[in-house]
Motif scaffolding. Sequence first.
Motif, short mmCIF file in Angstrom:
data_model
loop_
_atom_site.label_atom_id
_atom_site.label_comp_id
_atom_site.label_asym_id
_atom_site.label_seq_id
_atom_site.Cartn_x
_atom_site.Cartn_y
_atom_site.Cartn_z
N GLU A 155 0.82 -1.21 0.00
CA GLU A 155 0.00 0.00 0.00
C GLU A 155 0.86 1.26 0.00
O GLU A 155 0.53 2.25 -0.66
N LEU A 156 1.98 1.21 0.72
CA LEU A 156 2.82 2.41 0.87
C LEU A 156 3.82 2.62 -0.26
O LEU A 156 4.36 3.70 -0.41
N SER A 157 4.04 1.57 -1.07
CA SER A 157 5.17 1.61 -1.99
C SER A 157 4.82 1.97 -3.43
O SER A 157 5.70 1.99 -4.29
N GLY A 158 3.58 2.27 -3.70
CA GLY A 158 3.26 2.61 -5.09
C GLY A 158 1.93 3.29 -5.25
O GLY A 158 1.16 3.44 -4.30
N ASP A 159 1.67 3.73 -6.47
CA ASP A 159 0.43 4.42 -6.80
C ASP A 159 -0.58 3.39 -7.28
O ASP A 159 -0.57 3.00 -8.44
N SER A 160 -1.44 2.92 -6.39
CA SER A 160 -2.40 1.88 -6.73
C SER A 160 -3.80 2.33 -6.35
O SER A 160 -4.08 2.58 -5.18
N ALA A 161 -4.67 2.42 -7.34
CA ALA A 161 -6.05 2.81 -7.07
C ALA A 161 -6.73 1.82 -6.14
O ALA A 161 -7.53 2.19 -5.27
N MET A 162 -6.41 0.53 -6.32
CA MET A 162 -7.02 -0.50 -5.47
C MET A 162 -6.60 -0.32 -4.01
O MET A 162 -7.43 -0.37 -3.10
N MET A 163 -5.30 -0.09 -3.75
CA MET A 163 -4.83 0.06 -2.39
C MET A 163 -5.34 1.35 -1.76
O MET A 163 -5.62 1.40 -0.56
N ARG A 164 -5.51 2.39 -2.58
CA ARG A 164 -6.12 3.63 -2.05
C ARG A 164 -7.56 3.36 -1.64
O ARG A 164 -8.04 3.89 -0.63
N SER A 165 -8.26 2.54 -2.42
CA SER A 165 -9.63 2.19 -2.08
C SER A 165 -9.70 1.45 -0.76
O SER A 165 -10.58 1.71 0.08
N ILE A 166 -8.77 0.52 -0.53
CA ILE A 166 -8.71 -0.22 0.73
C ILE A 166 -8.43 0.74 1.89
O ILE A 166 -9.05 0.67 2.96
N HIS A 167 -7.49 1.65 1.67
CA HIS A 167 -7.16 2.64 2.71
C HIS A 167 -8.38 3.48 3.05
O HIS A 167 -8.68 3.72 4.23
N ASN A 168 -9.09 3.93 2.02
CA ASN A 168 -10.28 4.76 2.26
C ASN A 168 -11.36 3.99 3.01
O ASN A 168 -12.07 4.56 3.85
N ALA A 169 -11.46 2.69 2.72
CA ALA A 169 -12.43 1.86 3.44
C ALA A 169 -12.05 1.77 4.91
O ALA A 169 -12.92 1.81 5.79
N ARG A 170 -10.76 1.64 5.22
CA ARG A 170 -10.30 1.62 6.61
C ARG A 170 -10.66 2.92 7.31
O ARG A 170 -11.10 2.92 8.46
N GLU A 171 -10.46 4.03 6.60
CA GLU A 171 -10.77 5.33 7.20
C GLU A 171 -12.25 5.42 7.55
O GLU A 171 -12.62 5.93 8.61
N LEU A 172 -13.09 4.93 6.66
CA LEU A 172 -14.54 4.96 6.93
C LEU A 172 -14.89 4.09 8.12
O LEU A 172 -15.77 4.44 8.92
N GLN A 173 -14.21 2.94 8.26
CA GLN A 173 -14.49 2.05 9.38
C GLN A 173 -14.06 2.69 10.71
O GLN A 173 -14.73 2.50 11.74
N GLY A 174 -12.94 3.41 10.70
CA GLY A 174 -12.44 3.99 11.93
C GLY A 174 -13.08 5.31 12.32
O GLY A 174 -13.03 5.71 13.49
#
Length: 206
Positions: free
Chosen positions: A112-131
Amino acid sequence: MKDKDETKQKIINAVGEIFKTQGRKGLKIAHIAKKAGVDRSLIYQYFTKNIDRLLEDYIIQRDYWMKFAEKIKEEVSKSNHETSKGLIIDILQKQWQYFATDTEMQHLILWELSGDSAMMRSIHNARELQGQPILELAEEHFKGTDVKFKPISALLLGGIYYANLHTIYNGNIMCGMDVKSTEGQKEIMDAIRQLVEWAYRAARNE
């Protein structure tokens, strides 16, 4: 339906097995189908031809925050901001334990931290919504005080990520302590509890 669900889970499990041994480079449809013992047409049928859909389902299953989503919702629904302290301590301590022992998740965070990935950004955003709900619940305790709990939470969470990712390539010693030893683990757990309790106490005593 049961057979379909079992096959889908077999495919997702195959992704995990390949990722642990070969990393991202091994995550090809042909490799996944072979590891799962299924025809690749089933992968296309269940997850589409876009491998990101399959990888997203795999990551969601492995992700700590997703697993805690229901607990967070349950506590927030009680509408009692005093419960947020214990919940936050519990979540952060369990997150430390999870990342300290689960190398698979460590590598997913590195991805997640090592590249520009739309999929990993989506996962990160989902975590933010959960928290977000639990942070909003906690904010009720800090309203009108000088204690800024969201930045404190960000530093605690970032520390949990970094301290565990650091050990992958640089060994277990950090700030003069072995963070993987039994003693080091206990001290980290105690420190998480202390930091959250200090923040709540500081807001109460202003």
